[in-house]
Design a protein around this motif. Structure first.
Motif, PDB file in Angstrom:
ATOM      1  N   PHE A  76       0.963  -1.332  -0.087  1.00 41.12           N
ATOM      2  CA  PHE A  76      -0.075   0.090   0.038  1.00 41.12           C
ATOM      3  C   PHE A  76       0.764   1.243   0.026  1.00 41.12           C
ATOM      4  O   PHE A  76       0.634   2.338  -0.438  1.00 41.12           O
ATOM      5  CB  PHE A  76      -0.968  -0.079   1.135  1.00 41.12           C
ATOM      6  N   PHE A  77       1.909   1.248   0.753  1.00 40.83           N
ATOM      7  CA  PHE A  77       2.954   2.427   0.980  1.00 40.83           C
ATOM      8  C   PHE A  77       3.435   2.776  -0.517  1.00 40.83           C
ATOM      9  O   PHE A  77       3.304   3.727  -0.850  1.00 40.83           O
ATOM     10  CB  PHE A  77       3.791   2.423   1.911  1.00 40.83           C
ATOM     11  N   LEU A  78       3.779   1.408  -1.095  1.00 40.09           N
ATOM     12  CA  LEU A  78       4.600   1.786  -2.300  1.00 40.09           C
ATOM     13  C   LEU A  78       3.599   2.572  -3.338  1.00 40.09           C
ATOM     14  O   LEU A  78       4.089   3.200  -4.156  1.00 40.09           O
ATOM     15  CB  LEU A  78       5.144   0.325  -2.834  1.00 40.09           C
ATOM     16  N   ALA A  79       2.509   1.755  -3.696  1.00 40.00           N
ATOM     17  CA  ALA A  79       1.437   2.183  -4.437  1.00 40.00           C
ATOM     18  C   ALA A  79       1.233   3.783  -4.265  1.00 40.00           C
ATOM     19  O   ALA A  79       1.007   4.619  -5.137  1.00 40.00           O
ATOM     20  CB  ALA A  79       0.120   1.686  -4.365  1.00 40.00           C
ATOM     21  N   ALA A  80       0.987   3.927  -2.795  1.00 39.57           N
ATOM     22  CA  ALA A  80       0.877   5.575  -2.591  1.00 39.57           C
ATOM     23  C   ALA A  80       2.198   6.486  -2.926  1.00 39.57           C
ATOM     24  O   ALA A  80       1.892   7.567  -3.250  1.00 39.57           O
ATOM     25  CB  ALA A  80       0.464   5.795  -0.950  1.00 39.57           C
ATOM     26  N   LEU A  81       3.269   5.877  -2.877  1.00 34.70           N
ATOM     27  CA  LEU A  81       4.542   6.766  -3.085  1.00 34.70           C
ATOM     28  C   LEU A  81       4.480   7.085  -4.603  1.00 34.70           C
ATOM     29  O   LEU A  81       4.722   7.992  -4.861  1.00 34.70           O
ATOM     30  CB  LEU A  81       5.609   5.897  -2.417  1.00 34.70           C
ATOM     31  N   GLN A  82       3.961   6.019  -5.335  1.00 31.83           N
ATOM     32  CA  GLN A  82       4.451   6.303  -6.772  1.00 31.83           C
ATOM     33  C   GLN A  82       3.087   7.122  -7.238  1.00 31.83           C
ATOM     34  O   GLN A  82       3.230   7.534  -8.171  1.00 31.83           O
ATOM     35  CB  GLN A  82       4.269   4.622  -7.511  1.00 31.83           C
ATOM     36  N   SER A  83       2.303   7.469  -6.366  1.00 28.68           N
ATOM     37  CA  SER A  83       1.146   8.351  -6.907  1.00 28.68           C
ATOM     38  C   SER A  83       1.459   9.794  -6.440  1.00 28.68           C
ATOM     39  O   SER A  83       0.647  10.943  -6.797  1.00 28.68           O
ATOM     40  CB  SER A  83      -0.212   7.995  -6.427  1.00 28.68           C
ATOM     41  N   VAL A  84       2.687  10.122  -5.800  1.00 27.53           N
ATOM     42  CA  VAL A  84       2.823  11.391  -5.532  1.00 27.53           C
ATOM     43  C   VAL A  84       3.766  11.727  -6.744  1.00 27.53           C
ATOM     44  O   VAL A  84       4.795  11.445  -7.025  1.00 27.53           O
ATOM     45  CB  VAL A  84       3.979  11.502  -4.270  1.00 27.53           C
ATOM     46  N   PRO A  85       3.217  13.124  -7.077  1.00 28.86           N
ATOM     47  CA  PRO A  85       3.555  13.662  -8.401  1.00 28.86           C
ATOM     48  C   PRO A  85       5.110  13.861  -8.357  1.00 28.86           C
ATOM     49  O   PRO A  85       5.406  14.828  -7.361  1.00 28.86           O
ATOM     50  CB  PRO A  85       2.904  14.777  -8.851  1.00 28.86           C
ATOM     51  N   SER A  86       5.946  13.782  -9.297  1.00 29.83           N
ATOM     52  CA  SER A  86       7.330  13.653  -9.260  1.00 29.83           C
ATOM     53  C   SER A  86       7.598  15.519  -8.995  1.00 29.83           C
ATOM     54  O   SER A  86       8.569  15.946  -8.622  1.00 29.83           O
ATOM     55  CB  SER A  86       8.236  13.177 -10.120  1.00 29.83           C
ATOM     56  N   SER A  87       6.757  16.278  -9.797  1.00 30.23           N
ATOM     57  CA  SER A  87       6.905  17.622  -9.823  1.00 30.23           C
ATOM     58  C   SER A  87       6.839  18.199  -8.645  1.00 30.23           C
ATOM     59  O   SER A  87       7.315  19.246  -8.156  1.00 30.23           O
ATOM     60  CB  SER A  87       5.982  18.355 -10.797  1.00 30.23           C
ATOM     61  N   LEU A  88       5.840  17.568  -7.669  1.00 25.64           N
ATOM     62  CA  LEU A  88       5.811  18.329  -6.262  1.00 25.64           C
ATOM     63  C   LEU A  88       7.275  18.238  -5.745  1.00 25.64           C
ATOM     64  O   LEU A  88       7.545  19.061  -4.993  1.00 25.64           O
ATOM     65  CB  LEU A  88       4.908  17.586  -5.526  1.00 25.64           C
ATOM     66  N   ILE A  89       7.803  16.974  -5.798  1.00 29.84           N
ATOM     67  CA  ILE A  89       9.087  16.546  -5.050  1.00 29.84           C
ATOM     68  C   ILE A  89      10.279  17.780  -5.812  1.00 29.84           C
ATOM     69  O   ILE A  89      11.102  18.365  -4.956  1.00 29.84           O
ATOM     70  CB  ILE A  89       9.436  15.478  -5.141  1.00 29.84           C
ATOM     71  N   GLU A  90      10.080  18.068  -7.101  1.00 23.74           N
ATOM     72  CA  GLU A  90      10.971  18.704  -7.734  1.00 23.74           C
ATOM     73  C   GLU A  90      10.825  20.421  -7.327  1.00 23.74           C
ATOM     74  O   GLU A  90      11.763  20.967  -7.281  1.00 23.74           O
ATOM     75  CB  GLU A  90      10.994  18.563  -9.190  1.00 23.74           C
ATOM     76  N   ALA A  91       9.614  20.568  -7.204  1.00 23.48           N
ATOM     77  CA  ALA A  91       9.509  21.962  -6.921  1.00 23.48           C
ATOM     78  C   ALA A  91      10.106  22.315  -5.335  1.00 23.48           C
ATOM     79  O   ALA A  91      10.404  23.229  -5.172  1.00 23.48           O
ATOM     80  CB  ALA A  91       7.714  22.309  -6.889  1.00 23.48           C
ATOM     81  N   ALA A  92       9.694  21.374  -4.524  1.00 18.69           N
ATOM     82  CA  ALA A  92      10.303  21.375  -3.192  1.00 18.69           C
ATOM     83  C   ALA A  92      11.641  21.524  -3.382  1.00 18.69           C
ATOM     84  O   ALA A  92      12.453  22.025  -2.439  1.00 18.69           O
ATOM     85  CB  ALA A  92       9.928  20.153  -2.234  1.00 18.69           C
TER      86      ALA A  92
END
Lengths: 294, 364
Positions: A176-192
């Motif tokens: 479940f955690f892996l599926a949830a992690l994969q649904s976090v948009p990479s652009s959010l992490i890049e923006a941060a």
């Protein structure tokens, strides 16, 4: 609006399709639950036959039962530790699996395997590894100068059953955690990252909050699991011992009913356990419902 | 000193080369547009500048400092993403404050900067406490820009910021972005595949194709004197008409495939017998009683101010922009000619490069 429901032309077909599931639920869940609630208000003869209605006596007796109250405390510690361990280790594994580029699929498949192992078997596996006389891990601990014998040390026994119980649930949480992690948009992490956040801060301020719906869901699942499904682990590894150190409620219910032959008292304990977990689940889902969904 | 400098910058994913040595200097305060078809490497170039992609070879410097090995946070840049990339679990205020809090800026200054950004972007202050999902697309775009502005970076990066907006909002935001640049004067790199944004927004245009820079120059120059056949075909909508042809023996005319003869523009010596591609923009063609191109009408698009005529013959299709409404009907014959004094563009068929430096005015 497009009709999204499946539409059946005959009335009996949908009934026939759900009937097996309903029958299983009725026979194996509703009926026993009903019987349990009823017997909680009776005192039964140890060898069957006689039965007296005693009202709430079985419940009030629990308050004076020191072993029961002790079991309640043990259960809280056991459930909290199991859930916390299962959630944190699976999150750690999922974060790493999400980062892995090579062999990610193999890694994910291997990590999912423990979920296919029944709790009792998981208990036996850990028992083998940590058996004070023949267990590999026990010998390793011995070599490190740690005197290991969970058969006499209550704390060690608790550690063992917590590990064995959490181990299987880690596999479930991981998926479940892996599926949830994969649904976090990479652009959010890049923006941060551009905003100046390092990897650890990015995780705690961006990724972890976005996982919260999944975390809450798994919290409920893991708590229910640790309350009910861990019977097999306890029974194969410690039988509630030493000195009741791992005597969790679900095992206490079994002991009271099938070893102590106090069926009414056992039923009352079951009802309390049921009410406790229902209350907990309702509380958690109300809390989740109240949260913003992303 | 250039604000941003790319030197022989290359990018490869394994053996897959995406950028083949980019050399580009951006002046301080300049608004530079990078345009090209999808997959040309324009976004990769921007992401390498931002520090989101590793640089395979070459150097990138910002303000004279080589940034190849620097983390994104050390590069003093701010970026606006195509999907806005607003943090969904934070209020608008916290979205803008995020980067400032990380830099341990005092609370009062954070508030002052956000208030200023709100004023510049004409945001409704009541919106600050809302979550991004409660905002419309245009508002989200503004907040994303606000998040970039409050940081007061030395470089702004825009990665196709308007492509998720509807047409009307896009026009409005285009003007806002231009206004913002005039107000703040911060060096800006803006990646887009949109013709209109490319032509209207920037001071200079970089046209990319297949990992190479095809041409760099002011938009009007790129439009009037495309350096390669690719640029000629890519910039301008509808696209330029192309015809294959050969320079005749006199070196003064080009003979097209269909036998039509066009006078060559002055300004260059043309080798007789050379194979060329002749390009004519749709607005430089006109319907006449007698002309070199004889075609059948395929369809007419009436746009209001003018209409686009799609016609074809054995050599292929042509598009012509006619003034006002056109009464031509599909199947009708039409004769087209190059307008008097209108430019024609000649490209070497082999190298695809422009053959003449002048504007290419045809002398009839």
């Amino acid at each position: 609006m497009i009709e999204r429901r499946a539409v059946f032309s005959h009335r009996w077909l949908p009934i026939a399709l759900v009937a097996p599931q309903l029958a299983v639920t009725a026979v194996f869940f509703l009926w026993p639950a009903y019987e349990t609630v009823v017997s909680a208000f009776y005192v039964q003869g140890a060898f069957g036959g006689s039965e007296h209605f005693v009202g709430l006596h079985n419940f009030t007796a629990l308050w004076d039962n020191a072993s029961y109250l002790h079991s309640f405390g043990i259960t809280l510690i056991f459930s909290a530790a199991t859930t916390l361990l299962a959630l944190s280790v699976s999150l750690l594994l999922a974060v790493n699996a999400n980062r892995a580029l090579r062999g990610a699929k193999v890694y994910q498949a291997l990590l999912a395997w423990p979920y296919a192992v029944a709790p009792a078997i998981a208990g036996v596996l850990w028992l083998f590894m940590l058996n004070p006389s023949v267990g590999l891990l026990a010998r390793a601990l011995d070599g490190l100068g740690v005197p290991w014998d969970f058969r006499v040390n209550g704390t060690q026994a608790m550690v063992l059953v917590v590990m064995a119980s959490a181990w299987r649930q880690i596999a479930y949480n991981f998926l479940f955690f892996l599926a949830a992690l994969q649904s976090v948009p990479s652009s959010l992490i890049e923006a941060a990252a551009i905003d100046g956040a390092g990897p650890i801060r990015r995780f705690w301020t961006i990724v972890f909050p976005l996982l919260s719906p999944t975390t809450f869901f798994l919290l409920v699942i893991d708590l229910v699991y640790s309350f009910f499904e861990t019977f097999g682990v306890i029974d194969t590894v410690t039988q509630g011992g030493p000195a009741n150190a791992t005597n969790i409620l679900v095992y206490q219910v079994f002991e009271t009913g099938f070893v102590g032959l106090d069926l009414g008292g056992s039923a009352a304990q079951s009802v309390v356990l049921m009410l406790f977990i229902i209350g907990l689940t309702v509380l958690q889902f109300r809390f989740i419902e109240g949260r913003v969904r992303y | 000193m250039a604000a941003i400098e790319f030197e022989k910058v290359k990018k490869a994913y394994g053996s897959d080369a995406v950028l083949h040595g980019i050399d580009l200097a951006v002046d301080k305060g300049e608004f530079l547009i990078v345009v090209g078809p999808s997959g040309c490497g324009k976004s990769t170039l921007l992401r390498m500048l931002a520090g989101l992609e590793e640089i395979s070879d070459g150097t990138i410097s910002i303000g004279g400092r080589v940034v190849n090995k620097l983390e994104p946070r050390e590069r003093d840049i701010a970026m606006v993403f195509q999907n806005y990339a607003l943090y969904p679990h934070m209020s608008v205020y916290n979205n803008m404050a995020y980067g400032l809090k990380i830099r341990r800026m005092p609370k009062a200054e954070i508030k002052a900067r956000i208030d200023k950004a709100v004023e510049i972007l004409q945001l409704d202050p009541a919106m600050l406490q809302r979550r991004p999902r409660q905002l419309s697309g245009g508002q989200r775009q503004r907040v994303a820009m606000g998040r970039a502005i409050v940081r007061e970076p030395s470089v702004f990066l825009f990665d196709e910021p308007l492509s998720n907006l509807d047409a009307k909002l896009r026009v409005q935001m285009r003007i806002e972005i231009k206004r913002l640049h005039q107000l703040l004067g911060i060096t800006t790199l803006y990646v887009t595949h949109d013709q209109v944004e490319a032509m209207t927004l920037g001071e200079r245009l970089v046209v990319m194709n297949g990992g190479h820079i095809e041409q760099v120059g002011p938009p009007s120059e790129v439009y009037d004197w495309p350096a390669t056949r690719f640029v000629a075909g890519f910039i301008g909508s509808p696209a330029m008409n192309f015809m294959a042809g050969t320079i005749d023996d006199s070196g003064e005319y080009v003979i097209l495939e269909g036998g039509e003869r066009l006078a060559l523009p002055a300004g260059a010596a043309y080798a007789a017998g050379r194979a060329v591609d002749v390009g004519i923009r749709p607005e430089h063609l006109t319907a006449v009683a007698d002309g070199p191109f004889s075609l059948s009408v395929e369809l007419v698009e009436n746009l209001g101010a003018d209409s686009l005529l799609h016609a074809y013959n054995e050599q292929g299709a042509m598009i012509c922009r006619l003034p006002g409404h056109s009464s031509l009907l599909p199947g009708q014959r039409v004769t087209l000619d190059v307008m008097r004094d209108a430019p024609i563009h000649l490209f070497d068929s082999e190298t695809q490069r422009r053959l003449h430096s002048g504007s290419g005015r045809s002398n009839g």
